[in-house]
Design an enzyme around this catalytic site. Sequence first.
Site, PDB file in Angstrom:
ATOM      1  N   SER A  21       0.791  -1.236   0.000  1.00 42.66           N
ATOM      2  CA  SER A  21       0.000   0.000   0.000  1.00 42.66           C
ATOM      3  C   SER A  21       0.822   1.284   0.000  1.00 42.66           C
ATOM      4  O   SER A  21       0.458   2.235  -0.690  1.00 42.66           O
ATOM      5  CB  SER A  21      -0.970   0.002   1.185  1.00 42.66           C
ATOM      6  OG  SER A  21      -1.911  -1.029   1.026  1.00 42.66           O
ATOM      7  N   THR A  67      -3.877  -5.010   8.216  1.00 38.22           N
ATOM      8  CA  THR A  67      -3.619  -6.234   7.442  1.00 38.22           C
ATOM      9  C   THR A  67      -3.188  -7.348   8.384  1.00 38.22           C
ATOM     10  O   THR A  67      -3.288  -7.220   9.602  1.00 38.22           O
ATOM     11  CB  THR A  67      -2.623  -5.938   6.294  1.00 38.22           C
ATOM     12  OG1 THR A  67      -2.529  -7.082   5.452  1.00 38.22           O
ATOM     13  CG2 THR A  67      -1.243  -5.572   6.812  1.00 38.22           C
ATOM     14  N   LYS A  71      -6.670  -8.529  10.981  1.00 38.23           N
ATOM     15  CA  LYS A  71      -7.962  -8.182  10.388  1.00 38.23           C
ATOM     16  C   LYS A  71      -9.139  -8.773  11.176  1.00 38.23           C
ATOM     17  O   LYS A  71     -10.179  -8.127  11.315  1.00 38.23           O
ATOM     18  CB  LYS A  71      -8.010  -8.632   8.919  1.00 38.23           C
ATOM     19  CG  LYS A  71      -7.114  -7.774   8.040  1.00 38.23           C
ATOM     20  CD  LYS A  71      -6.818  -8.395   6.690  1.00 38.23           C
ATOM     21  CE  LYS A  71      -7.960  -8.203   5.728  1.00 38.23           C
ATOM     22  NZ  LYS A  71      -7.507  -8.348   4.311  1.00 38.23           N
ATOM     23  N   ASN A  92     -10.487  -4.202   7.536  1.00 38.76           N
ATOM     24  CA  ASN A  92      -9.185  -3.725   7.055  1.00 38.76           C
ATOM     25  C   ASN A  92      -9.083  -2.208   6.980  1.00 38.76           C
ATOM     26  O   ASN A  92      -8.086  -1.681   6.488  1.00 38.76           O
ATOM     27  CB  ASN A  92      -8.769  -4.394   5.739  1.00 38.76           C
ATOM     28  CG  ASN A  92      -9.651  -4.027   4.581  1.00 38.76           C
ATOM     29  OD1 ASN A  92     -10.546  -3.194   4.704  1.00 38.76           O
ATOM     30  ND2 ASN A  92      -9.404  -4.654   3.443  1.00 38.76           N
ATOM     31  N   ASP A 108     -12.003  -5.147   0.780  1.00 41.78           N
ATOM     32  CA  ASP A 108     -11.539  -6.102  -0.235  1.00 41.78           C
ATOM     33  C   ASP A 108     -12.673  -6.425  -1.199  1.00 41.78           C
ATOM     34  O   ASP A 108     -12.516  -6.368  -2.419  1.00 41.78           O
ATOM     35  CB  ASP A 108     -11.105  -7.423   0.411  1.00 41.78           C
ATOM     36  CG  ASP A 108      -9.921  -7.280   1.327  1.00 41.78           C
ATOM     37  OD1 ASP A 108      -8.875  -6.792   0.871  1.00 41.78           O
ATOM     38  OD2 ASP A 108     -10.048  -7.644   2.506  1.00 41.78           O
ATOM     39  N   GLY A 132     -14.464 -20.709  -1.990  1.00 36.93           N
ATOM     40  CA  GLY A 132     -13.502 -20.288  -0.961  1.00 36.93           C
ATOM     41  C   GLY A 132     -14.214 -19.381   0.026  1.00 36.93           C
ATOM     42  O   GLY A 132     -14.701 -18.314  -0.352  1.00 36.93           O
ATOM     43  N   GLY A 134     -12.788 -18.350   3.023  1.00 36.04           N
ATOM     44  CA  GLY A 134     -11.824 -17.759   3.949  1.00 36.04           C
ATOM     45  C   GLY A 134     -12.009 -16.255   3.985  1.00 36.04           C
ATOM     46  O   GLY A 134     -13.087 -15.728   3.657  1.00 36.04           O
ATOM     47  N   GLY A 135     -10.940 -15.540   4.358  1.00 33.82           N
ATOM     48  CA  GLY A 135     -11.033 -14.087   4.529  1.00 33.82           C
ATOM     49  C   GLY A 135     -11.511 -13.375   3.282  1.00 33.82           C
ATOM     50  O   GLY A 135     -12.494 -12.631   3.312  1.00 33.82           O
ATOM     51  N   GLY A 244      -6.800 -10.625 -10.357  1.00 33.25           N
ATOM     52  CA  GLY A 244      -6.735 -10.443  -8.907  1.00 33.25           C
ATOM     53  C   GLY A 244      -6.345  -9.043  -8.464  1.00 33.25           C
ATOM     54  O   GLY A 244      -6.924  -8.489  -7.525  1.00 33.25           O
TER      55      GLY A 244
END
Lengths: 274, 274
Positions: A21, A67, A71, A92, A108, A132, A134-135, A244
């Site tokens: 970032s 991050t 998070k 985040n 995100d 998926g 997950g996060g 992505g």
Amino acid sequence: MITGNTLLIAHIGYPTFAFKSPMIYNPYFEQAGIDAVVVPMGCQAPDYPAFLRAVFTLTNIRGALITMPHKVTTVGLLDEVSPTARIAGACNAVRRDGNGRLQGDLFDGEGFVRGIRRKGLDPRGKSALVVGSGGVGSAIAASLARAGVAALGLFDLRERAAEGLGARLREHYPALRVNTGSNDPSGYDLIVNATPMGMNEGDPLPMDMNRISPGSFVGEVVMRTEMTAFLQAARARGCRIQVGSDMLYEQIPAYLEYFGLPGTSAEQLRALAA
Amino acid sequence: MITGNTLLIAHIGYPTFAFKSPMIYNPYFEQAGIDAVVVPMGCQAPDYPAFLRAVFTLTNIRGALITMPHKVTTVGLLDEVSPTARIAGACNAVRRDGNGRLQGDLFDGEGFVRGIRRKGLDPRGKSALVVGSGGVGSAIAASLARAGVAALGLFDLRERAAEGLGARLREHYPALRVNTGSNDPSGYDLIVNATPMGMNEGDPLPMDMNRISPGSFVGEVVMRTEMTAFLQAARARGCRIQVGSDMLYEQIPAYLEYFGLPGTSAEQLRALAA
């Protein structure tokens, strides 16, 4: 040029060496004449709760980018958390309101949604499969729900992760149709790989690509390579795709708005960072 | 360019708008290829003790520059404080040792001493008059004692300030001759204005300039104008002089050493900041 008037955005995580970032935001701030700076702050888990509170006592802080590995913890440390962050179980972005209360959100998924919108796909009323839970998958699912998808398919090899995410989504969005337990992409308007499959050479594909129809829009979260095997297969079938890193660049204007700073486009950010 | 590998130097104080250090250190770091950045952090007094502890839990912090209103408070918040800082009752530099202990020192006076040394005056064995026993006067007196002056004259309109400073000096430097109660500059090798006299047009001079001998070295702490009336009068008498901002630039190499960063000269710092 950093001066005593510069606003700080704390970028908090650990380890810091892979932080991206600062190299995206700071060139933008400089180019746009915004007197703000993203400062990497390496903070380990035991120190984080006290540090987060302390850094928000600073008079010149404007916000924090949170991050790994903080998070999830962050959700429990704030005074107010957005539904998106609550569903995904992660924050985040943190800011302080006028009364000193700490507020958190998660961008995100918002980055993913902004990206597909700009590519012509409005998620409102559409169906989406997110593989998926997950996060990042949870973040995307929560943001798609917020953006008005009518139906969400959720799949994770850890079935309980998908089911838990589904339950939180239904609680916040009672009208949303949620289906868990299948990674069959057929019939979905939007299909997302939110697994790490594609990070490493030779990873299996996250779903049966032969069952994706050419009219579907296909999105990816893996950033290690731009055109993952998953995206190559989707493109070969004629699908529109999103890489992505679009999620990364598209979420930054959302952060800037959240922090009350002048915004810009993802393309400009990408060009400046390059 | 700030990255996840950049070392932080927190510049802590309030208000921040008049901070000068970021504009001196950061151009030097950039020019010298040192991956470090001075970051202004506005912190008000009630928040300071917790913030100081918290910021030193960061994995990428290398040190802190402490300024108003925290220099005095800091002495009581650290694990270890240098004699100079203890005598002056103030700290403007904090670092963490290998065991996580916080150490503090004070470099205003060190900057003054480095400046006169580079102009050819070694304070060892000399006599010095320091007029003004506030923060900066105390710092200069403590650093002169550390540098080996044989005799110190201290004067302040608030007599108890000068006497208290004298007592602390005698305690740490039993061999030092300390005299308080007179601002008569005659007979001193080194004469320092450490009062605010000269900040404003028409301020009275801090001592009787007719009693300064041409062989004396005369130093100033006021920075608002380079050639204060005090320095003009000293130069007119033929004295060698040191301007107030030399103390500022000369102390920076001392800070850099303290933080374990590559040093440079005061001249180079001044040129880069200009």
